[in-house]
Design a protein around this motif. Structure first.
Motif, mmCIF file in Angstrom:
data_model
loop_
_atom_site.group_PDB
_atom_site.id
_atom_site.type_symbol
_atom_site.label_atom_id
_atom_site.label_comp_id
_atom_site.label_asym_id
_atom_site.label_seq_id
_atom_site.Cartn_x
_atom_site.Cartn_y
_atom_site.Cartn_z
ATOM 1 N N LEU A 117 2.910 -14.267 13.026
ATOM 2 C CA LEU A 117 3.878 -13.290 12.534
ATOM 3 C C LEU A 117 3.202 -12.147 11.784
ATOM 4 C CD1 LEU A 117 6.473 -15.831 11.097
ATOM 5 C CD2 LEU A 117 6.758 -14.469 13.179
ATOM 6 N N LEU A 118 3.661 -10.939 12.062
ATOM 7 C CA LEU A 118 3.207 -9.745 11.356
ATOM 8 C C LEU A 118 4.409 -8.844 11.082
ATOM 9 C CD1 LEU A 118 0.905 -7.873 10.316
ATOM 10 C CD2 LEU A 118 0.784 -6.933 12.638
ATOM 11 N N PHE A 119 4.566 -8.421 9.824
ATOM 12 C CA PHE A 119 5.660 -7.535 9.424
ATOM 13 C C PHE A 119 5.083 -6.296 8.742
ATOM 14 C CE2 PHE A 119 7.370 -11.797 9.439
ATOM 15 C CZ PHE A 119 8.652 -11.671 9.948
ATOM 16 N N GLU A 120 5.663 -5.145 9.039
ATOM 17 C CA GLU A 120 5.367 -3.907 8.320
ATOM 18 C C GLU A 120 6.701 -3.237 8.002
ATOM 19 O OE1 GLU A 120 2.792 -1.465 10.649
ATOM 20 O OE2 GLU A 120 1.131 -2.903 10.613
ATOM 21 N N VAL A 121 6.852 -2.770 6.765
ATOM 22 C CA VAL A 121 8.113 -2.129 6.383
ATOM 23 C C VAL A 121 7.874 -1.214 5.182
ATOM 24 C CG1 VAL A 121 8.850 -3.979 4.799
ATOM 25 C CG2 VAL A 121 10.577 -2.581 5.968
ATOM 26 N N GLU A 122 8.701 -0.168 5.056
ATOM 27 C CA GLU A 122 8.613 0.772 3.935
ATOM 28 C C GLU A 122 9.819 0.588 3.013
ATOM 29 O OE1 GLU A 122 8.462 4.591 5.747
ATOM 30 O OE2 GLU A 122 6.601 4.170 6.839
ATOM 31 N N LEU A 123 9.603 0.846 1.726
ATOM 32 C CA LEU A 123 10.686 0.797 0.739
ATOM 33 C C LEU A 123 10.932 2.203 0.205
ATOM 34 C CD1 LEU A 123 12.644 -0.921 -0.960
ATOM 35 C CD2 LEU A 123 10.815 -1.168 -2.655
ATOM 36 N N ASN A 124 12.131 2.703 0.441
ATOM 37 C CA ASN A 124 12.549 4.000 -0.080
ATOM 38 C C ASN A 124 13.803 3.782 -0.918
ATOM 39 O OD1 ASN A 124 10.599 5.846 1.124
ATOM 40 N ND2 ASN A 124 11.467 5.199 3.082
ATOM 41 N N GLY A 125 13.646 3.903 -2.249
ATOM 42 C CA GLY A 125 14.755 3.566 -3.136
ATOM 43 C C GLY A 125 15.019 2.076 -3.071
ATOM 44 N N ASN A 126 16.226 1.719 -2.646
ATOM 45 C CA ASN A 126 16.535 0.299 -2.469
ATOM 46 C C ASN A 126 16.671 -0.073 -0.985
ATOM 47 O OD1 ASN A 126 18.927 1.554 -1.861
ATOM 48 N ND2 ASN A 126 20.206 0.230 -3.151
ATOM 49 N N GLN A 127 16.160 0.799 -0.111
ATOM 50 C CA GLN A 127 16.304 0.603 1.330
ATOM 51 C C GLN A 127 14.980 0.167 1.967
ATOM 52 O OE1 GLN A 127 19.165 1.317 3.195
ATOM 53 N NE2 GLN A 127 20.403 2.193 1.559
ATOM 54 N N GLU B 119 0.865 -1.175 0.000
ATOM 55 C CA GLU B 119 0.000 0.000 0.000
ATOM 56 C C GLU B 119 0.904 1.228 0.000
ATOM 57 O OE1 GLU B 119 -3.824 1.571 2.598
ATOM 58 O OE2 GLU B 119 -2.220 0.453 3.595
ATOM 59 N N GLY B 120 0.873 1.987 -1.101
ATOM 60 C CA GLY B 120 1.831 3.089 -1.218
ATOM 61 C C GLY B 120 3.234 2.514 -1.274
ATOM 62 N N ASN B 121 4.084 2.926 -0.324
ATOM 63 C CA ASN B 121 5.441 2.361 -0.271
ATOM 64 C C ASN B 121 5.610 1.414 0.913
ATOM 65 O OD1 ASN B 121 5.522 4.178 1.896
ATOM 66 N ND2 ASN B 121 7.711 4.599 1.581
ATOM 67 N N LYS B 122 4.478 0.986 1.516
ATOM 68 C CA LYS B 122 4.532 0.120 2.697
ATOM 69 C C LYS B 122 4.068 -1.295 2.360
ATOM 70 C CE LYS B 122 3.431 1.431 6.947
ATOM 71 N NZ LYS B 122 2.673 1.821 8.174
ATOM 72 N N MET B 123 4.789 -2.288 2.882
ATOM 73 C CA MET B 123 4.416 -3.690 2.740
ATOM 74 C C MET B 123 3.960 -4.233 4.088
ATOM 75 S SD MET B 123 6.683 -6.910 1.266
ATOM 76 C CE MET B 123 8.064 -6.678 2.416
ATOM 77 N N LYS B 124 2.875 -5.002 4.060
ATOM 78 C CA LYS B 124 2.391 -5.705 5.244
ATOM 79 C C LYS B 124 2.343 -7.192 4.918
ATOM 80 C CE LYS B 124 -0.630 -1.911 6.755
ATOM 81 N NZ LYS B 124 -2.036 -1.522 7.067
ATOM 82 N N LEU B 125 2.947 -8.003 5.781
ATOM 83 C CA LEU B 125 2.980 -9.456 5.607
ATOM 84 C C LEU B 125 2.547 -10.119 6.905
ATOM 85 C CD1 LEU B 125 6.497 -9.771 3.948
ATOM 86 C CD2 LEU B 125 4.345 -10.294 2.797
ATOM 87 N N SER B 126 1.874 -11.253 6.774
ATOM 88 C CA SER B 126 1.484 -11.992 7.976
ATOM 89 C C SER B 126 1.491 -13.483 7.694
ATOM 90 C CB SER B 126 0.091 -11.564 8.462
ATOM 91 O OG SER B 126 -0.899 -11.928 7.524
ATOM 92 N N SER B 127 1.473 -14.249 8.776
ATOM 93 C CA SER B 127 1.430 -15.703 8.656
ATOM 94 C C SER B 127 1.040 -16.325 9.986
ATOM 95 C CB SER B 127 2.803 -16.245 8.232
ATOM 96 O OG SER B 127 2.785 -17.658 8.169
ATOM 97 N N PHE B 128 0.328 -17.440 9.912
ATOM 98 C CA PHE B 128 0.058 -18.288 11.077
ATOM 99 C C PHE B 128 0.243 -19.723 10.625
ATOM 100 C CE2 PHE B 128 -3.170 -20.872 13.417
ATOM 101 C CZ PHE B 128 -2.514 -20.881 14.623
ATOM 102 N N ASP B 129 1.203 -20.435 11.229
ATOM 103 C CA ASP B 129 1.498 -21.803 10.787
ATOM 104 C C ASP B 129 1.154 -22.865 11.820
ATOM 105 O OD1 ASP B 129 3.493 -21.660 12.695
ATOM 106 O OD2 ASP B 129 5.153 -21.600 11.276
#
Length: 403
Positions: free
Chosen positions: A193-203, A178-188
């Motif tokens: 697990l829940l991850f949130e992170v932004e991508l700016n350039g290659n960072q 969403e925009g420059n933010k990624m949200k990932l989740s999982s239940f095994d």
């Protein structure tokens, strides 16, 4: 003639009625749900759930990316439905309505968290903004204090991926951009697990990870096609004063088993350091099961050394037996103690830093490889490369003559 027409008319009505009922049954027999477990940070960790059938004939399927985890041992206690989670000491306990499932996710002797599911909610995450970046690629990541590799594949707003570390992987993650933010989740079944992170350039920036009941880490990373992890065959090794592996543990029948037994003479043996509580061990066992069935006739043996979260052998073997039956494991699995007792059980190793760890022993009882961790199916080409190389190693050792 009129009688025949009337009879035919009612017969057709009957057939149509049965057909409609069958279609109705088919439509309601398989339903999709959007489920979520709420952690202590009041974060919902969402995942997909498919439910087939009714009552104690229900089959639940947990969906994360390409993974399908089928749960078919459901039962009722009073008005609550209990859904045991594979071989793990965990279950989901819910009360049902036509549109909602509400209750608890219970890790036995550990913790309990709220669980809810809504029927027909297709979106794992809601999105209000179109993606502005593409996360696809490989990233060198610092996950808390842990070096890792992030692997992501994005298609429009939909994204899947995983994180690899020196001791294993985070299995199948699924989410959105969403925009420059990624949200990932999982239940095994164990990990939440829940991850949130932004991508700016290659960072990768402002990364946040929530896991289990209350664990929280920050992370960051950089896109790097050359990123690599330490060699998993160099992390665990025999101490200088030892030349061989030795042990003696009981199996479920109370028989003491060791490498010195006649059964293992002139055989290639894989020792699998494992536990029934460990999802990466489950992935490795799914690989080892057909490997054993294929090459056992040629001289391959596998011995599982299971370190269980119980000091009582009777409880431990119940879990081990359930694991063997669920995964169709035809090789020997012994109870070796608790996870805290690996140094005592295997003093010849410098350390056991990961469950699973596999030790490959040739026909002369020489250690030929010790592999720390397991890169499972979620890692794609890494998993395929491991499977190919490990299978080739076993084939080469089986072809060798005992000296």
């Amino acid at each position: 003639m009129n009688f025949l027409k009337t009879t035919l008319f009612f017969f057709l009505l009957f057939i149509i009625g049965c057909s409609s009922q069958n279609n109705k049954k088919e439509n309601i027999s398989k339903t999709k749900w959007r489920a979520a477990i709420t952690n202590d940070h009041q974060k919902d960790i969402p995942f997909y759930l498919q439910v087939e059938g009714e009552g104690e004939s229900q089959v639940w399927t947990v969906i994360n990316g390409e993974e399908r985890m089928q749960l078919n041992d459901v039962y009722y206690e009073g008005d609550s439905l209990h859904v045991p989670l594979l071989i793990y000491e965990a279950e989901i306990i819910v009360k049902e309505t036509d549109e909602h499932l509400s209750g608890r996710f219970l890790r036995k002797e550990a913790y309990s968290l709220a669980f809810n599911a809504e029927k027909g909610k297709a979106k794992r995450f809601t999105s209000t903004k179109a993606p502005e970046v593409d996360f696809t690629g490989k990233y060198a990541v610092k996950l808390g204090e842990t070096e890792a590799i992030g692997l992501f594949a994005q298609n429009s707003e939909y994204v899947t991926g995983t994180f690899m570390t020196a001791t294993g992987d985070y299995r199948f993650l699924e989410g959105i951009v969403e925009g420059n933010k990624m949200k990932l989740s999982s239940f095994d079944g164990v990990h939440i697990l829940l991850f949130e992170v932004e991508l700016n350039g290659n960072q990768l920036e402002n990364g946040k990870m929530w896991s289990g009941k209350s664990a929280y880490k920050t992370f960051q990373g950089i896109k790097d096609d050359r990123a690599k992890m330490p060699d998993p065959t160099k992390l665990t090794y025999l101490k200088e004063e030892y030349s061989h592996i030795s042990f003696a543990f009981e199996n479920a029948e109370g028989k003491v088993v060791s490498l010195g037994d006649e059964r293992y003479d002139d055989k290639v043996v894989i020792l699998q350091i494992m536990g029934s509580w460990c999802p990466n061990c489950l992935d490795e066992s799914k690989f080892f099961a057909p490997l054993y069935d294929t090459y056992n006739k040629d001289g391959l043996e596998i011995i599982g050394l299971s370190f269980e979260r119980s000091e009582e052998a009777e409880k431990a073997f119940k879990r081990i037996t359930r694991m063997k039956n669920k995964l169709n494991l035809n090789y020997e699995i012994l109870y070796a103690g608790t996870p805290q007792q690996t140094a005592e059980a295997l003093p010849m190793l410098n350390k056991v830093m990961s469950f699973p760890t596999s030790i490959v022993i040739d026909k002369n009882r020489e250690v030929r490889q010790i592999h720390t961790g397991f890169t499972g199916p979620s890692t794609g080409e890494y998993y395929e490369k491991y499977v190919a190389e490990f299978t080739q190693l076993i084939q080469l050792l089986l072809a060798e003559k005992k000296s």
